[in-house]
Design a protein around this motif. Structure first.
Motif, PDB file in Angstrom:
ATOM      1  N   GLN A 147      46.010  41.945  42.817  1.00  0.00           N
ATOM      2  CA  GLN A 147      44.884  40.973  42.553  1.00  0.00           C
ATOM      3  C   GLN A 147      45.879  39.816  42.261  1.00  0.00           C
ATOM      4  N   VAL A 310      41.778  34.040  39.380  1.00  0.00           N
ATOM      5  CA  VAL A 310      41.464  35.287  40.008  1.00  0.00           C
ATOM      6  C   VAL A 310      40.536  35.992  39.336  1.00  0.00           C
ATOM      7  N   GLY A 313      36.568  35.778  39.882  1.00  0.00           N
ATOM      8  CA  GLY A 313      35.875  35.816  41.131  1.00  0.00           C
ATOM      9  C   GLY A 313      35.898  34.574  42.041  1.00  0.00           C
ATOM     10  N   ASP A 316      39.991  35.278  45.786  1.00  0.00           N
ATOM     11  CA  ASP A 316      40.540  36.543  46.270  1.00  0.00           C
ATOM     12  C   ASP A 316      41.673  36.437  47.339  1.00  0.00           C
ATOM     13  N   GLN A 318      43.845  38.877  47.881  1.00  0.00           N
ATOM     14  CA  GLN A 318      44.338  40.366  48.477  1.00  0.00           C
ATOM     15  C   GLN A 318      44.258  40.412  49.805  1.00  0.00           C
TER      16      GLN A 318
END
Length: 351
Positions: A147, A310, A313, A316, A318
């Motif tokens: 993350q 991050v 929320g 993201d 990833q």
């Protein structure tokens, strides 16, 4: 002497896995055990001999890890603590830092970019961190290594392009190139309040990801001439901010040609050779336009802020990690990433 594995630049065209001594922390320094890192486009420039570094240097500047050793004078941290360190490591004490430009710490051009440039980098099992008090950023509980992997460089750089471009609520923004940094610039433009984001690339996976991160229009330049299409989408006015995220004459010029009068060109690309300003695209210097550049903002407060985004929320990143390798596979990872095969965006490297 304790030894470790490291990705070492030996000359143009060769980055190999080699053995090196584990670094030792001196005054004001720390050593971290790397738990995750990645490969940057700048590393590929080094690999190809397009950016000069000395042979024998460990490459890499995007570290995630745990504190292994703290040197004298480094307080407020503990062994085993999870941290990230920015790709740029300002000292926080020199004139440039105190003048409000910490990314430029240490001199012109390269600024505070030290890892994998002037000192050993983080594509290794251990990394020595200079100016540790200014650069060690604890990872909040609940966030994984993946993350926060984008925070040290591409998230900070891409967001920096949006910030330095001065994007305002309701602005129209064009972003040329949707590699990892361009994608982060797209995400940054959305978070800054742009009402219309237009991106340009030719890789379907990148254009798809750009839409997921906030792009309203995705132009494949193989099918559509981008300058004309952007002018059509803006009713002939041009964009408020154009972000150049590749580092080529063509994309730089396209940014100029899509700017409205009074607009801003925010340059993120690393250029080689001569870069020219076409007189007509530059409105002969009379268009009230601004040209700004960004070197990845670093330091622990910058990293804290990025990790807070991050953790909230709101973003993201990833999904940008498309491939995973062990450090022992670093040469294979470079071959994939440098040749942009298999839809690669970013690779995760685990020692």
């Amino acid at each position: 002497m304790n030894m470790m594995n490291a990705a070492v630049f030996t000359g143009p065209g060769r980055i190999i896995l080699d053995r090196k001594p584990v670094p030792v922390a001196g005054p004001g320094e720390a050593v971290i055990r790397i738990t995750l890192t990645t490969i940057c486009g700048t590393d590929v420039h080094i690999l190809k001999g397009e950016y000069p570094v000395k042979a024998g240097l460990t490459i890499g500047h995007e570290p995630v890890g745990t504190i292994h050793e703290l040197g004298p004078g480094v307080t407020g941290y503990h062994i085993g603590q999870r941290v990230i360190v920015g790709a740029i490591t300002p000292c926080g004490q020199c004139h440039t830092c105190l003048d409000g430009h910490p990314s430029q710490c240490g001199g012109r051009a390269i600024g505070g970019w030290r890892f994998g440039n002037t000192i050993d980098g983080c594509q290794a099992e251990y990394l020595k961190v200079p100016f540790a008090m200014a650069n060690l950023a604890p990872i909040p509980d609940g966030l994984t290594d993946e993350q926060v992997l984008m925070c040290p460089d591409i998230m900070s750089t891409g967001f920096g392009g949006a910030e330095h471009g001065g994007i305002r609520l309701g602005d129209t923004v064009a972003i040329f190139a949707q590699g990892p940094i361009g994608l982060c610039a797209t995400a940054g433009a959305r978070l800054r309040g742009a009402s219309c984001i237009i991106v340009v690339d030719a890789v379907p996976e990148r254009l798809k990801m750009a839409r997921q991160l906030g792009a309203d229009h995705a132009i494949d330049y193989r099918d559509t001439e981008p300058v004309g299409e952007i002018m059509r989408l803006t009713g002939g006015q041009g964009v408020d901010v154009a972000i150049e995220a590749l580092g080529t004459q063509q994309t730089f010029e396209h940014c100029l040609r899509t700017l409205k009068p009074g607009g801003t060109l925010s340059s993120l690309g690393v250029y080689s050779g001569k870069l020219s300003l076409p007189v007509d695209a530059f409105a002969a210097g009379l268009g009230d336009q601004s040209l700004v550049t960004t070197l990845c903002p670093g330091g622990k407060e910058r990293m804290r802020r990025l990790m807070a985004i991050v953790a909230s929320g709101r973003l993201d990143l990833q999904p940008l990690i498309t491939h995973r390798f062990r450090l022992e596979q670093i040469e294979e990872a470079y071959d994939l990433f440098a040749n942009q095969r298999d839809g690669v965006l970013k690779v995760a490297i685990t020692p």
